[in-house]
Design an enzyme around this catalytic site. Structure first.
Site, PDB file in Angstrom:
ATOM      1  N   LEU A 102       0.848  -1.201   0.000  1.00 11.44           N
ATOM      2  CA  LEU A 102       0.000   0.000   0.000  1.00 11.44           C
ATOM      3  C   LEU A 102       0.876   1.242   0.000  1.00 11.44           C
ATOM      4  O   LEU A 102       0.982   1.954   0.994  1.00 11.44           O
ATOM      5  CB  LEU A 102      -0.954  -0.006   1.193  1.00 11.44           C
ATOM      6  CG  LEU A 102      -2.137  -0.943   1.077  1.00 11.44           C
ATOM      7  CD1 LEU A 102      -3.021  -0.855   2.307  1.00 11.44           C
ATOM      8  CD2 LEU A 102      -2.946  -0.660  -0.173  1.00 11.44           C
ATOM      9  N   HIS A 103       1.539   1.468  -1.122  1.00  7.04           N
ATOM     10  CA  HIS A 103       2.397   2.630  -1.297  1.00  7.04           C
ATOM     11  C   HIS A 103       1.947   3.383  -2.539  1.00  7.04           C
ATOM     12  O   HIS A 103       1.523   2.775  -3.508  1.00  7.04           O
ATOM     13  CB  HIS A 103       3.866   2.195  -1.446  1.00  7.04           C
ATOM     14  CG  HIS A 103       4.351   1.427  -0.266  1.00  7.04           C
ATOM     15  ND1 HIS A 103       4.647   2.018   0.940  1.00  7.04           N
ATOM     16  CD2 HIS A 103       4.556   0.108  -0.096  1.00  7.04           C
ATOM     17  CE1 HIS A 103       5.032   1.093   1.796  1.00  7.04           C
ATOM     18  NE2 HIS A 103       4.976  -0.085   1.199  1.00  7.04           N
ATOM     19  N   ALA A 104       2.021   4.680  -2.489  1.00  4.37           N
ATOM     20  CA  ALA A 104       1.721   5.572  -3.605  1.00  4.37           C
ATOM     21  C   ALA A 104       0.379   5.259  -4.275  1.00  4.37           C
ATOM     22  O   ALA A 104      -0.662   5.375  -3.660  1.00  4.37           O
ATOM     23  CB  ALA A 104       2.870   5.578  -4.602  1.00  4.37           C
ATOM     24  N   PRO A 141      -1.239   2.418  -5.357  1.00  3.69           N
ATOM     25  CA  PRO A 141      -2.148   1.436  -4.753  1.00  3.69           C
ATOM     26  C   PRO A 141      -2.818   1.964  -3.483  1.00  3.69           C
ATOM     27  O   PRO A 141      -3.993   1.694  -3.248  1.00  3.69           O
ATOM     28  CB  PRO A 141      -1.248   0.239  -4.448  1.00  3.69           C
ATOM     29  CG  PRO A 141      -0.130   0.359  -5.426  1.00  3.69           C
ATOM     30  CD  PRO A 141       0.092   1.830  -5.580  1.00  3.69           C
TER      31      PRO A 141
END
Length: 89
Positions: free
Chosen positions: A13-15, A17
């Site tokens: 769950l980075h950027a 997504p």
């Protein structure tokens, strides 16, 4: 209502997504929280809160809501399905 989910998204769950997850969470009929296993729960509809969790691929998270009934179940199911995909479009 709680549900544990293993994050399959390659980037975690980075950027992008994370932004798509937050957008999906905001669209749900019941408010949902997300927490890393053993950590504090944060609002799933808050990009800053979700980003601070540092969720990576393979991490187990817990989705939860205080609501009950069909809306709560549908909200948890939708976000679990999002997290269980390997690629986000």
């Amino acid at each position: 209502m709680d549900r544990a989910v293993v994050v399959a998204i390659t980037e975690g769950l980075h950027a992008r997504p994370a932004a798509l997850f937050v957008k999906a969470a905001a669209a749900q009929p019941a408010p949902v929280r997300i927490a890393k296993q053993g950590g504090d729960a944060v609002e799933a509809a808050s990009i800053l809160s979700v980003m601070t969790l540092g969720v990576a691929a393979g991490d187990e998270v817990v989705l939860s809501t205080d609501d009950e009934g069909d809306d709560a179940s549908a909200s948890i199911d939708a976000l679990a399905t999002f997290l269980e995909q390997t690629e986000v479009a």
